[in-house]
Design an enzyme around this catalytic site. Structure first.
Site, PDB file in Angstrom:
ATOM      1  N   HIS A  61      37.872  10.552  19.571  1.00 33.00           N
ATOM      2  CA  HIS A  61      37.923   9.198  19.315  1.00 33.00           C
ATOM      3  C   HIS A  61      39.028   8.723  18.681  1.00 33.00           C
ATOM      4  CE1 HIS A  61      35.323   8.976  15.857  1.00 33.00           C
ATOM      5  NE2 HIS A  61      34.190   9.447  16.398  1.00 33.00           N
ATOM      6  N   HIS A 107      21.634  10.987  13.699  1.00 33.21           N
ATOM      7  CA  HIS A 107      22.555   9.979  14.093  1.00 33.21           C
ATOM      8  C   HIS A 107      22.722   9.999  15.582  1.00 33.21           C
ATOM      9  CE1 HIS A 107      26.189   7.754  14.381  1.00 33.21           C
ATOM     10  NE2 HIS A 107      27.064   8.667  14.099  1.00 33.21           N
ATOM     11  N   GLU A 141      25.076   8.621  17.684  1.00 40.27           N
ATOM     12  CA  GLU A 141      26.498   8.957  18.240  1.00 40.27           C
ATOM     13  C   GLU A 141      26.600  10.442  19.172  1.00 40.27           C
ATOM     14  OE1 GLU A 141      31.043   8.085  17.020  1.00 40.27           O
ATOM     15  OE2 GLU A 141      29.575   8.860  15.434  1.00 40.27           O
ATOM     16  N   ASP A 196      28.081  12.508  19.998  1.00 43.05           N
ATOM     17  CA  ASP A 196      28.655  13.906  19.578  1.00 43.05           C
ATOM     18  C   ASP A 196      27.442  14.615  18.870  1.00 43.05           C
ATOM     19  OD1 ASP A 196      29.434  11.894  17.790  1.00 43.05           O
ATOM     20  OD2 ASP A 196      30.242  13.351  16.363  1.00 43.05           O
ATOM     21  N   HIS A 245      28.384   7.008   9.373  1.00 42.90           N
ATOM     22  CA  HIS A 245      29.204   5.634   9.561  1.00 42.90           C
ATOM     23  C   HIS A 245      28.485   4.651  10.265  1.00 42.90           C
ATOM     24  CE1 HIS A 245      31.564   7.324  13.085  1.00 42.90           C
ATOM     25  NE2 HIS A 245      30.570   8.045  12.631  1.00 42.90           N
ATOM     26  N   ASP A 250      27.201  12.922   9.171  1.00 45.42           N
ATOM     27  CA  ASP A 250      28.846  12.826   9.179  1.00 45.42           C
ATOM     28  C   ASP A 250      29.130  13.081   7.595  1.00 45.42           C
ATOM     29  OD1 ASP A 250      29.723  12.731  11.762  1.00 45.42           O
ATOM     30  OD2 ASP A 250      28.890  10.774  11.994  1.00 45.42           O
ATOM     31  N   TYR A 301      38.881  14.033   7.198  1.00 42.37           N
ATOM     32  CA  TYR A 301      37.692  13.584   7.907  1.00 42.37           C
ATOM     33  C   TYR A 301      37.030  12.379   7.066  1.00 42.37           C
ATOM     34  CZ  TYR A 301      32.936  13.926  10.027  1.00 42.37           C
ATOM     35  OH  TYR A 301      31.954  13.590  10.642  1.00 42.37           O
ATOM     36  N   HIS A 355      29.723  18.605  11.462  1.00 39.70           N
ATOM     37  CA  HIS A 355      30.937  19.019  11.930  1.00 39.70           C
ATOM     38  C   HIS A 355      31.602  20.020  10.894  1.00 39.70           C
ATOM     39  CE1 HIS A 355      30.929  16.287  15.311  1.00 39.70           C
ATOM     40  NE2 HIS A 355      30.847  15.263  14.605  1.00 39.70           N
TER      41      HIS A 355
END
Length: 402
Positions: A30, A84, A86, A88, A153, A172, A198, A231
């Protein structure tokens, strides 16, 4: 140190496994350029009962399920922890739910997001349990404690601490975009620069929530031996180093460092940028000269993380900014770096406008702007180059005052 691997899964501690996926060829996240790829980390905790912490991006569901199946039958999974929502992190949730009736543990704010993404997969009938900071789940020999990490986030963000093995599944937080067959920091080498990039591009706007979350860890006595993010690699050897780095970044700590960020059309703005940067260097201050078309936005923002001051330069095009500079300033505004001072410069021909627009956009980003900016018509000669040198001297002096 040898790490035990189970058919592609990696055992982090007895009964704790990485079962995620490696995106070797992912090059964009993104808007975040990822030349080294990334990973989507999913973790399985096995006690008397079992819990999967996060899934992976949807195209990688098969990879995760293959690793998971080598350890347990997915249909016998007891819990899925959604740190989370999101995609991913949670993109494979619907695929996984086809194979299991496992209860989903999620924050209150995560429920609405889950149904927003997966209503057509029947999510409103899934077995959910809302958890909040301090809640615990006893798996039998393994205890998970949940820690809301609001706005790290997203509003729904959460981290999960495995008490017996002192592993923080940090979502994250503390992540990096790296694709590697290795899973630990000590296997890969220094990854603090990747962690800095990051942080700068994902968590920079949320420095206050970062500091609040670190306070929560201290208050609850959460002292991890491993930090396992969503990640990148898992922190074990450099645990203290990454925690100290996060405190410094969140507090906006800077050093004697200046950035000169620019793009150019007929090289006039580039001549100015070089003169400014060379003056800063001659003053004994670290400087980075960054052409926007030759450096990714995320690399520039990583460099900005510990810079005290910076300058942005643009030629004027159609009475406004050069498009690449405009793009960068929009990106900068979204990340809102703290405790920075900046100046604008640029060149123009038959009509100006870029410098004033840069100044306004920097102010919109919450940056302290030193006015007036420097405009040069057509091409800088000695008189204009001397003004560039004075601008460089001002930037170097600002950096030395930090």
């Amino acid at each position: 140190m040898e790490i035990e691997k189970t058919d592609g899964a990696v055992e982090l501690a007895r009964g704790v496994y990485w079962v995620g996926a490696i995106d070797w060829n992912g090059r964009d996240f993104h808007g975040f350029t990822t030349p080294g790829g990334t990973t989507y980390n999913s973790y399985l905790v096995v006690g008397e009962k079992t819990a999967l912490i996060d899934t992976v991006k949807a195209p990688f569901a098969g990879e995760m399920l293959r690793r998971l199946t080598r350890i347990i039958d997915p249909s016998k999974l007891d819990y899925i922890v959604v740190n989370h929502m999101e995609l991913d992190h949670a993109g494979s949730l619907a695929e996984l739910k086809k194979q299991t009736d496992a209860k989903i543990l999620i924050t209150k704010r995560g429920v609405d997001i889950l149904n927003g993404y997966f209503r057509d997969s029947g999510s409103e009938n899934w077995d959910l349990e809302v958890v909040q900071t301090g809640d615990q789940l006893d798996l039998g020999g393994k205890t998970l404690m949940f820690l809301e990490a609001t706005m790290l986030h997203w509003p729904d963000s959460m981290e999960t601490f495995l008490k017996e093995d002192r592993i923080l599944f940090s979502n994250d937080g503390f992540g990096q975009h790296i694709a590697t067959s290795k899973r630990y920091d000590f296997e890969v080498g220094d990854v603090i620069p990747e962690a800095a990039e990051y942080y700068a591009n994902i968590l920079m706007p949320f420095h206050m929530p970062v500091l609040r979350f670190l306070e929560v860890l201290d208050k609850l006595g959460v002292d991890p031996l491993q930090i396992a993010p969503a990640h990148g690699i898992i922190w074990k050897q450099d645990l203290k180093k990454i925690l100290e780095a996060y405190r410094a970044w969140a507090n906006g700590e800077v050093k004697e460092k200046v950035l000169v960020i620019y793009d150019t059309m007929w090289n006039s703005t580039e001549i100015m940028a070089n003169e400014i940067a060379e003056t800063v260097r001659n003053a004994g201050v670290e400087v980075k000269l960054l052409n926007i078309r030759k450096n990714t936005r995320n690399h520039i923002m990583k460099e900005m993380l510990d810079a005290a001051a910076f300058a942005v330069g643009s030629p004027t095009l159609n009475n406004g900014l050069f498009p690449t500079v405009g793009d960068f300033l929009v990106y900068l505004k979204g990340l809102r770096p703290q405790k920075k001072k900046a100046m604008a410069f640029g060149s123009y021909g038959w009509g100006g406008g870029a410098v004033k627009t840069i100044e306004q956009e920097l102010k919109n980003a919450g940056i302290e702007v030193l006015e007036p900016g420097l405009q040069v018509r057509y091409r800088p000669y000695e008189k204009e180059l001397e003004k560039c040198r004075k601008l460089g001297e001002q930037l170097a002096a600002l950096a030395k005052k930090q």
